[in-house]
Design an enzyme around this catalytic site. Structure first.
Site, short mmCIF file in Angstrom:
data_model
loop_
_atom_site.label_atom_id
_atom_site.label_comp_id
_atom_site.label_asym_id
_atom_site.label_seq_id
_atom_site.Cartn_x
_atom_site.Cartn_y
_atom_site.Cartn_z
N ARG A 238 0.85 -1.18 0.00
CA ARG A 238 0.00 0.00 0.00
C ARG A 238 0.89 1.24 0.00
O ARG A 238 1.95 1.24 0.62
CB ARG A 238 -0.86 0.08 1.26
N GLU A 267 -2.27 7.83 -4.12
CA GLU A 267 -2.55 7.44 -5.51
C GLU A 267 -4.01 7.73 -5.89
O GLU A 267 -4.87 7.72 -5.01
CB GLU A 267 -2.23 5.94 -5.71
N HIS A 285 -0.92 0.25 -9.65
CA HIS A 285 -1.67 -0.61 -8.72
C HIS A 285 -2.38 -1.73 -9.47
O HIS A 285 -3.62 -1.84 -9.43
CB HIS A 285 -2.65 0.23 -7.89
C1 GLV Z 1 -5.19 -4.67 -3.72
O1 GLV Z 1 -4.41 -3.81 -3.48
C2 GLV Z 1 -5.84 -5.45 -2.72
O2 GLV Z 1 -5.72 -5.14 -1.52
O3 GLV Z 1 -6.52 -6.41 -3.09
#
Ligand code: GLV
Length: 331
Positions: A238, A267, A285
Site C-alpha cells: 500500500r 494514488e 496498482h
Molecule cells: C489490492 O491492493 C488489494 O488489496 O486487493
C-alpha cells in the site's frame, strides 16, 4: 422487496447480474469515481455495499447510514475501512483473500525482475533511439539469482513470494509481526530476522505488509539509509508504507540501486520526484490484475455480500469476514 445495495465502481456485468437475483442493485457501471459526498448520497438507504479499496468508509459515514449492514471490499487490503466503527455499529466487513495471492506474487516477481534488470529503463532507452552500439556497461543491473530476498510482512503473499525464490536459488529472510511456525519456515526455507537485519542484509526487499497507523512510513529516510547501495526495494502493499519523498531522494542520490512501485502515497497521484528519477519502475496498482483473478475477486466479494445479507446458499456465513466478532450482534 429485495434489499438495496450499491456497487461503487464498474465490475463484470455478469457479477452485477448475479447480484441482481438477490438485490435491487445501484451499479455504477459508468465507473464515475464517487467522492466522499457522492458516496454518502449513493449509500443512503442501502443495506450493503460492494466497495473498492479506494472508497473510504469511516466512522462518520457509518453513523450516517443506519440501514447499512454489510461492507464488502473487492480487495484483500482493507485500510479504507474503519473496522472498529463498523464492528461497533454491527456491520459485517469482508475482503477477498486467497484468490489473488498467486497473481499478486507473480506481479511482485515481475516488478523485482524489471527493477533489478532495468527492463523499463532499457525499453525507454531503445524507444528514444539511444541504442547505437553494444557496450560492456550499457544498462547493467544487479542479479536476482543467488541473491538474498528480504520480505517485510510474511502473510499469504509473502509466503507465495518465498516459494518463488526457491527457483532462483535465493536465501530468504523475513520480518513480520509474529514469527512463523518452525515447520512453515522450513518449508519456505525462510529465516526470521529483526527489521534492522532485514534492511541491512537484503539484496532485494519486498514489502507486503498491511497498511495501518503502525506501518505508516515503515520505510523512510532512516530505513533507506540502512539498506545496501546495491539493493532494490519493491512496494507491492500500500502507498504510505514507504515515504515516497524520502525514496525519491534515496534513488536520486543512489543510496539504493533501484525501486519498483505498484502503490503510492495518495494514488493515483504520484510524487513528482519519482517521475524524474530513472531508477524506478512504476506501475498503476495492478498487482492483482489478471482477468481470472479480478473475476474471482468480484465473485468472492459478491458471495460475501449475498451471504452477509442472509441470502443465497451461504446465508449468514460470508466466506471472508474481517470482523467475525460482529456476527453475534449484527444489525
Ligand atoms: C489490492 O491492493 C488489494 O488489496 O486487493
Amino acid at each position: 422487496m429485495k434489499p438495496s445495495i450499491l456497487v461503487t465502481r464498474a465490475i463484470f456485468p455478469d457479477v452485477i447480474d448475479r447480484l441482481s437475483q438477490y438485490f435491487d442493485v445501484d451499479a455504477n457501471q459508468d465507473d464515475v469515481v464517487l467522492d466522499a459526498a457522492a458516496l454518502r448520497a449513493r449509500l443512503a438507504g442501502k443495506a450493503g455495499v460492494l466497495a473498492n479499496a479506494a472508497d473510504q468508509i469511516d466512522g462518520s459515514l457509518v453513523s450516517a447510514l443506519p440501514q447499512l449492514r454489510a461492507v464488502c471490499n473487492m480487495a484483500v487490503g482493507y485500510n479504507n475501512l474503519d473496522i472498529p466503527a463498523l464492528t461497533a455499529a454491527g456491520i459485517v466487513a469482508t475482503n477477498t483473500p486467497d484468490v489473488l495471492t498467486e497473481t499478486t506474487a507473480d506481479f511482485g516477481w515481475a516488478l523485482l525482475m524489471a527493477t533489478a534488470r532495468r527492463v523499463t529503463e532499457s525499453e525507454h532507452y531503445l524507444r528514444a533511439g539511444k541504442w547505437q552500439r553494444w557496450s560492456y556497461d550499457m544498462l547493467v543491473g544487479v542479479d536476482v539469482y543467488g541473491s538474498t530476498l528480504g520480505i517485510l510482512g510474511m502473510g499469504r503473499i509473502g509466503q507465495a513470494l518465498a516459494r518463488r525464490a526457491a527457483g532462483f536459488g535465493m536465501q530468504v529472510l523475513y520480518h513480520n509481526r509474529s514469527q512463523l511456525p518452525a515447520d512453515v519456515e522450513k518449508s519456505l526455507n525462510a529465516r526470521y530476522v529483526s527489521k534492522a537485519e532485514l534492511l541491512e542484509q537484503s539484496d532485494h526487499l519486498i514489502l507486503v505488509l498491511p497498511y495501518s497507523a503502525q506501518s505508516h512510513h515503515a520505510i523512510g529516510a532512516a530505513e533507506l539509509a540502512q539498506m545496501k547501495p546495491t539493493a532494490t526495494l519493491i512496494n507491492l502493499a500500500r502507498g504510505g508504507i514507504v515515504d515516497d519523498a524520502a525514496l525519491a531522494s534515496a534513488l536520486r542520490d543512489r543510496q539504493i540501486f533501484a525501486a519498483g512501485l505498484d502503490v503510492f502515497e495518495g494514488e493515483p497521484h504520484v510524487h513528482p520526484d519519482l517521475l524524474t528519477v530513472p531508477n524506478v519502475v512504476l506501475t498503476p496498482h495492478i498487482a492483482s490484475a489478471s482477468e481470472k483473478t479480478r473475476r474471482a475477486m468480484a465473485n468472492l466479494a459478491a458471495d460475501n455480500l449475498i451471504a452477509a445479507l442472509d441470502l443465497g446458499p451461504q446465508a449468514g456465513r460470508p466466506p471472508a469476514v474481517i470482523n467475525p466478532d460482529v456476527m453475534a450482534h449484527r444489525r
